[in-house]
Design a protein around this motif. Structure first.
Motif, PDB file in Angstrom:
ATOM      1  N   LYS A  54     -19.711  31.526  76.659  1.00 44.14           N
ATOM      2  CA  LYS A  54     -20.110  32.380  77.793  1.00 44.14           C
ATOM      3  C   LYS A  54     -20.179  33.838  77.362  1.00 44.14           C
ATOM      4  O   LYS A  54     -21.094  34.563  77.745  1.00 44.14           O
ATOM      5  N   GLU A  55     -19.213  34.260  76.561  1.00 48.90           N
ATOM      6  CA  GLU A  55     -19.234  35.647  76.041  1.00 48.90           C
ATOM      7  C   GLU A  55     -20.541  35.887  75.285  1.00 48.90           C
ATOM      8  O   GLU A  55     -21.175  36.917  75.437  1.00 48.90           O
ATOM      9  N   LEU A  56     -20.907  34.926  74.433  1.00 47.64           N
ATOM     10  CA  LEU A  56     -22.091  35.120  73.596  1.00 47.64           C
ATOM     11  C   LEU A  56     -23.375  35.075  74.420  1.00 47.64           C
ATOM     12  O   LEU A  56     -24.297  35.857  74.190  1.00 47.64           O
ATOM     13  N   SER A  57     -23.426  34.167  75.404  1.00 49.34           N
ATOM     14  CA  SER A  57     -24.654  34.095  76.219  1.00 49.34           C
ATOM     15  C   SER A  57     -24.795  35.382  77.021  1.00 49.34           C
ATOM     16  O   SER A  57     -25.895  35.924  77.160  1.00 49.34           O
ATOM     17  N   GLN A  58     -23.660  35.917  77.516  1.00 47.68           N
ATOM     18  CA  GLN A  58     -23.743  37.156  78.299  1.00 47.68           C
ATOM     19  C   GLN A  58     -24.168  38.349  77.438  1.00 47.68           C
ATOM     20  O   GLN A  58     -24.702  39.320  77.930  1.00 47.68           O
ATOM     21  N   SER A  59     -23.913  38.241  76.130  1.00 46.09           N
ATOM     22  CA  SER A  59     -24.313  39.362  75.275  1.00 46.09           C
ATOM     23  C   SER A  59     -25.791  39.259  74.877  1.00 46.09           C
ATOM     24  O   SER A  59     -26.287  40.061  74.093  1.00 46.09           O
ATOM     25  N   GLY A  60     -26.494  38.252  75.397  1.00 45.47           N
ATOM     26  CA  GLY A  60     -27.944  38.169  75.187  1.00 45.47           C
ATOM     27  C   GLY A  60     -28.356  37.249  74.061  1.00 45.47           C
ATOM     28  O   GLY A  60     -29.539  37.162  73.730  1.00 45.47           O
ATOM     29  N   SER A  61     -27.375  36.569  73.450  1.00 45.67           N
ATOM     30  CA  SER A  61     -27.708  35.670  72.352  1.00 45.67           C
ATOM     31  C   SER A  61     -28.426  34.416  72.876  1.00 45.67           C
ATOM     32  O   SER A  61     -28.133  33.946  73.973  1.00 45.67           O
ATOM     33  N   GLY A  62     -29.348  33.891  72.078  1.00 46.54           N
ATOM     34  CA  GLY A  62     -29.899  32.573  72.341  1.00 46.54           C
ATOM     35  C   GLY A  62     -28.976  31.539  71.707  1.00 46.54           C
ATOM     36  O   GLY A  62     -27.880  31.890  71.240  1.00 46.54           O
ATOM     37  N   ALA A  63     -29.405  30.278  71.667  1.00 44.15           N
ATOM     38  CA  ALA A  63     -28.521  29.250  71.120  1.00 44.15           C
ATOM     39  C   ALA A  63     -29.296  28.324  70.199  1.00 44.15           C
ATOM     40  O   ALA A  63     -30.492  28.116  70.378  1.00 44.15           O
ATOM     41  N   VAL A  64     -28.582  27.804  69.210  1.00 43.96           N
ATOM     42  CA  VAL A  64     -29.162  26.820  68.299  1.00 43.96           C
ATOM     43  C   VAL A  64     -28.337  25.544  68.427  1.00 43.96           C
ATOM     44  O   VAL A  64     -27.112  25.569  68.333  1.00 43.96           O
ATOM     45  N   LEU A  65     -29.037  24.433  68.662  1.00 46.05           N
ATOM     46  CA  LEU A  65     -28.380  23.195  69.092  1.00 46.05           C
ATOM     47  C   LEU A  65     -28.679  22.061  68.135  1.00 46.05           C
ATOM     48  O   LEU A  65     -29.746  22.041  67.512  1.00 46.05           O
ATOM     49  N   VAL A  66     -27.763  21.118  68.068  1.00 46.69           N
ATOM     50  CA  VAL A  66     -28.015  19.943  67.231  1.00 46.69           C
ATOM     51  C   VAL A  66     -27.749  18.635  67.960  1.00 46.69           C
ATOM     52  O   VAL A  66     -27.719  17.581  67.329  1.00 46.69           O
ATOM     53  N   SER A  67     -27.544  18.692  69.267  1.00 45.29           N
ATOM     54  CA  SER A  67     -27.394  17.439  70.013  1.00 45.29           C
ATOM     55  C   SER A  67     -27.691  17.700  71.486  1.00 45.29           C
ATOM     56  O   SER A  67     -27.661  18.850  71.947  1.00 45.29           O
ATOM     57  N   GLY A  68     -27.947  16.613  72.215  1.00 49.35           N
ATOM     58  CA  GLY A  68     -28.169  16.733  73.657  1.00 49.35           C
ATOM     59  C   GLY A  68     -26.916  17.259  74.341  1.00 49.35           C
ATOM     60  O   GLY A  68     -26.999  17.990  75.338  1.00 49.35           O
ATOM     61  N   ASN A  69     -25.749  16.877  73.823  1.00 45.02           N
ATOM     62  CA  ASN A  69     -24.516  17.377  74.433  1.00 45.02           C
ATOM     63  C   ASN A  69     -24.385  18.884  74.229  1.00 45.02           C
ATOM     64  O   ASN A  69     -23.967  19.605  75.137  1.00 45.02           O
ATOM     65  N   GLU A  70     -24.732  19.361  73.038  1.00 44.39           N
ATOM     66  CA  GLU A  70     -24.702  20.817  72.829  1.00 44.39           C
ATOM     67  C   GLU A  70     -25.700  21.508  73.770  1.00 44.39           C
ATOM     68  O   GLU A  70     -25.420  22.596  74.271  1.00 44.39           O
ATOM     69  N   LEU A  71     -26.828  20.848  73.998  1.00 40.10           N
ATOM     70  CA  LEU A  71     -27.816  21.453  74.904  1.00 40.10           C
ATOM     71  C   LEU A  71     -27.218  21.611  76.308  1.00 40.10           C
ATOM     72  O   LEU A  71     -27.321  22.675  76.934  1.00 40.10           O
ATOM     73  N   GLN A  72     -26.552  20.542  76.778  1.00 37.38           N
ATOM     74  CA  GLN A  72     -25.971  20.610  78.124  1.00 37.38           C
ATOM     75  C   GLN A  72     -24.859  21.660  78.191  1.00 37.38           C
ATOM     76  O   GLN A  72     -24.706  22.378  79.177  1.00 37.38           O
ATOM     77  N   LEU A  73     -24.097  21.760  77.108  1.00 38.50           N
ATOM     78  CA  LEU A  73     -23.031  22.762  77.052  1.00 38.50           C
ATOM     79  C   LEU A  73     -23.636  24.167  77.076  1.00 38.50           C
ATOM     80  O   LEU A  73     -23.133  25.069  77.763  1.00 38.50           O
ATOM     81  N   ALA A  74     -24.724  24.352  76.323  1.00 41.61           N
ATOM     82  CA  ALA A  74     -25.381  25.664  76.284  1.00 41.61           C
ATOM     83  C   ALA A  74     -25.864  26.055  77.673  1.00 41.61           C
ATOM     84  O   ALA A  74     -25.749  27.216  78.083  1.00 41.61           O
ATOM     85  N   MET A  75     -26.384  25.081  78.419  1.00 39.94           N
ATOM     86  CA  MET A  75     -26.851  25.381  79.776  1.00 39.94           C
ATOM     87  C   MET A  75     -25.657  25.753  80.665  1.00 39.94           C
ATOM     88  O   MET A  75     -25.718  26.699  81.452  1.00 39.94           O
ATOM     89  N   ALA A  76     -24.544  25.017  80.488  1.00 40.89           N
ATOM     90  CA  ALA A  76     -23.341  25.318  81.286  1.00 40.89           C
ATOM     91  C   ALA A  76     -22.811  26.715  80.955  1.00 40.89           C
ATOM     92  O   ALA A  76     -22.219  27.382  81.798  1.00 40.89           O
ATOM     93  N   ALA A  77     -23.037  27.158  79.726  1.00 39.56           N
ATOM     94  CA  ALA A  77     -22.529  28.477  79.311  1.00 39.56           C
ATOM     95  C   ALA A  77     -23.505  29.592  79.681  1.00 39.56           C
ATOM     96  O   ALA A  77     -23.214  30.759  79.447  1.00 39.56           O
ATOM     97  N   GLY A  78     -24.659  29.223  80.228  1.00 42.25           N
ATOM     98  CA  GLY A  78     -25.593  30.246  80.718  1.00 42.25           C
ATOM     99  C   GLY A  78     -26.608  30.747  79.700  1.00 42.25           C
ATOM    100  O   GLY A  78     -27.229  31.792  79.912  1.00 42.25           O
ATOM    101  N   PHE A  79     -26.801  30.029  78.595  1.00 45.38           N
ATOM    102  CA  PHE A  79     -27.829  30.462  77.629  1.00 45.38           C
ATOM    103  C   PHE A  79     -29.218  30.268  78.238  1.00 45.38           C
ATOM    104  O   PHE A  79     -29.444  29.343  79.019  1.00 45.38           O
ATOM    105  N   ASP A  80     -30.140  31.149  77.836  1.00 43.83           N
ATOM    106  CA  ASP A  80     -31.519  31.078  78.299  1.00 43.83           C
ATOM    107  C   ASP A  80     -32.246  30.019  77.449  1.00 43.83           C
ATOM    108  O   ASP A  80     -32.425  30.199  76.243  1.00 43.83           O
ATOM    109  N   ALA A  81     -32.648  28.918  78.113  1.00 38.54           N
ATOM    110  CA  ALA A  81     -33.213  27.779  77.375  1.00 38.54           C
ATOM    111  C   ALA A  81     -34.452  28.178  76.568  1.00 38.54           C
ATOM    112  O   ALA A  81     -34.699  27.625  75.495  1.00 38.54           O
TER     113      ALA A  81
END
Ligand code: LLP
Length: 400
Positions: A54-81
């Motif tokens: 959440k800290e990282l998503s709020q600082s404007g970072s995007g996300a790099v994912l390697v599984s569907g579970n990481e994708l769902q976690l990234a969405m829960a943390a507020g990353f911009d898909a």
């Protein structure tokens, strides 16, 4: 952070992970990239604690994912898909459908992967945005287990087959080619290798552009920047040093740069705090036995990785050499070998530094050593639990 460790030690002995803000580490990178159109995608695999995400998503970072579970976690943390990338050589149909639905960029890793991406896009009814993962065939000069960009690696396409990928994508209205990707490996301390990779990518980009592909706009050069694990004053390149190596190429191409840092954002903001159970000597070797183990931090066992270890209390008496080992029934269970410090007493702390990346994210419950609690250390040095320690009840609940 060390002064906060006493608070952990005053409670019953237990291993714990401490973290403080990784967003400070994104600042030098963001500064270096200021005048380059770019996306920083934090590689979630390095540390997936929700609080930290959440800290990282709020600082404007995007996300790099390697599984569907990481994708769902990234969405829960507020990353911009739309600023996320989904990598991987074995992505499953449900994961791809989820990625397509969220408009995540997807790396094409192989012929079958492109087929699966296309099927996912048709099933969802939304075009997939894809990057082709090209194998740069450059030796990153790191441990073979974290080297990913040589010709014989399991990642990326067979470059000589690029035309097949281009033709297949061109013929499919549900797949949009938006860029190319390359990743050399991890713990890299020679940043000129990133320039070599960028230069190699130019040839492929020219070829792709000569064939149309109007949506093509990203050059993704992956992650992999190393950090100062040794604490001995080595000159370790900074994110700025890395960016300076590739700035010219990216600007000439007029593309948006994507970088995928994991370790360099979170590793040295975390530490694993261990309590000494006792010391012993076998043959000519001294051992400091602690409550932490390869179950909490597998990097030393798996990659023979060096992580700096320090006593938390001032010592007295002569310095001696110790292997720092855990309670797990394997000789591979060590956190450090041949470390020199004064003999610690039972109950004292031994802290393993730079455990913010690939520590908890790779931890297991082997030998039923339950995963430790994680704490956030704020500026004032006070502690807040950001993940509770696992218990035997958590394990037993799996069999309900
Ligand atoms: N992008 C891709 C495609 C990757 O495979 C990785 C890491 C990253 C980005 C992030 O790399 P970083 O900036 O964190 O180096 N468990 C190992 C590291 C494995 C890295 C796997 N891929 C370790 O503890 O050293």
């Amino acid at each position: 952070m060390l002064r906060t460790i006493a608070q952990i030690e005053s409670s019953p002995p237990k291993t714990a992970c401490l973290h403080n803000t990784p967003t400070g580490h994104s600042i030098p990178l963001a500064e270096a990239l200021k005048d380059i159109p770019s996306i920083v995608g934090y590689a979630i695999k390095a540390n997936n604690n929700l609080h930290i995400l959440k800290e990282l998503s709020q600082s404007g970072s995007g996300a790099v994912l390697v599984s569907g579970n990481e994708l769902q976690l990234a969405m829960a943390a507020g990353f911009d898909a739309s600023r996320t990338v989904f990598n991987g050589n074995g992505k499953l149909p449900w994961e791809l459908q989820l990625a397509v639905k969220h408009r995540v960029m997807i790396n094409v890793d192989s012929e079958f992967d492109l087929q699966n991406i296309s099927e996912a896009a048709h099933a969802v009814g939304t075009p997939a945005r894809v990057l082709i993962r090209i194998n740069p065939d450059i030796d990153p000069e790191v441990h073979p287990y974290v080297s990913t960009g040589l010709a014989g690696s399991k990642f990326g396409i067979r470059n000589s087959h690029l035309q097949w990928f281009l033709d297949t994508i061109k013929a499919d209205t549900m797949v949009q080619l938006v860029g190319v990707h390359s990743h050399l490996g991890s713990t890299i301390t020679k940043v000129s290798l990133f320039r070599d990779a960028a230069t190699k990518m130019v040839e492929y980009i020219k070829e792709i552009r000569s064939q149309g592909f109007d949506d093509f706009k990203f050059l993704n050069l992956g992650g992999g920047l190393g950090i100062d694990y040794y604490h001995r004053g080595d000159k370790i390149p900074s994110p700025r040093d890395l960016v300076e190596q590739i700035r010219g190429t990216v600007m000439d191409l007029g593309l948006t740069l994507i970088l995928e840092p994991g370790r360099s954002l979170v590793a040295n903001t975390g530490a694993l705090v261990n309590t000494v159970v006792g010391t012993k000597t076998n043959g000519t070797k001294n051992f400091a036995v602690v409550d932490g183990s390869m179950s909490a931090l597998i990097r030393p066992s798996l990659y023979d990785a060096y992580q700096h270890i320090e006593r938390t209390a001032p010592g007295n008496g002569p310095a001696e050499e110790f292997d720092v080992v855990g309670p797990v029934c394997e000789s591979a269970d060590f956190l450090g070998k041949a470390r020199t410090f004064e003999r610690p007493a039972a109950g004292e702390g031994l802290v393993v530094h730079d455990a913010g990346a690939y520590c908890m994210a790779m931890a297991s419950t082997y030998n039923l050593q339950m995963r430790p609690a994680e704490y956030w250390v704020d500026e004032a040095g006070s502690l807040k639990q950001i993940r509770r320690g696992e218990t035997l009840d958590d394990h037993l609940a799996l069999f309900d």
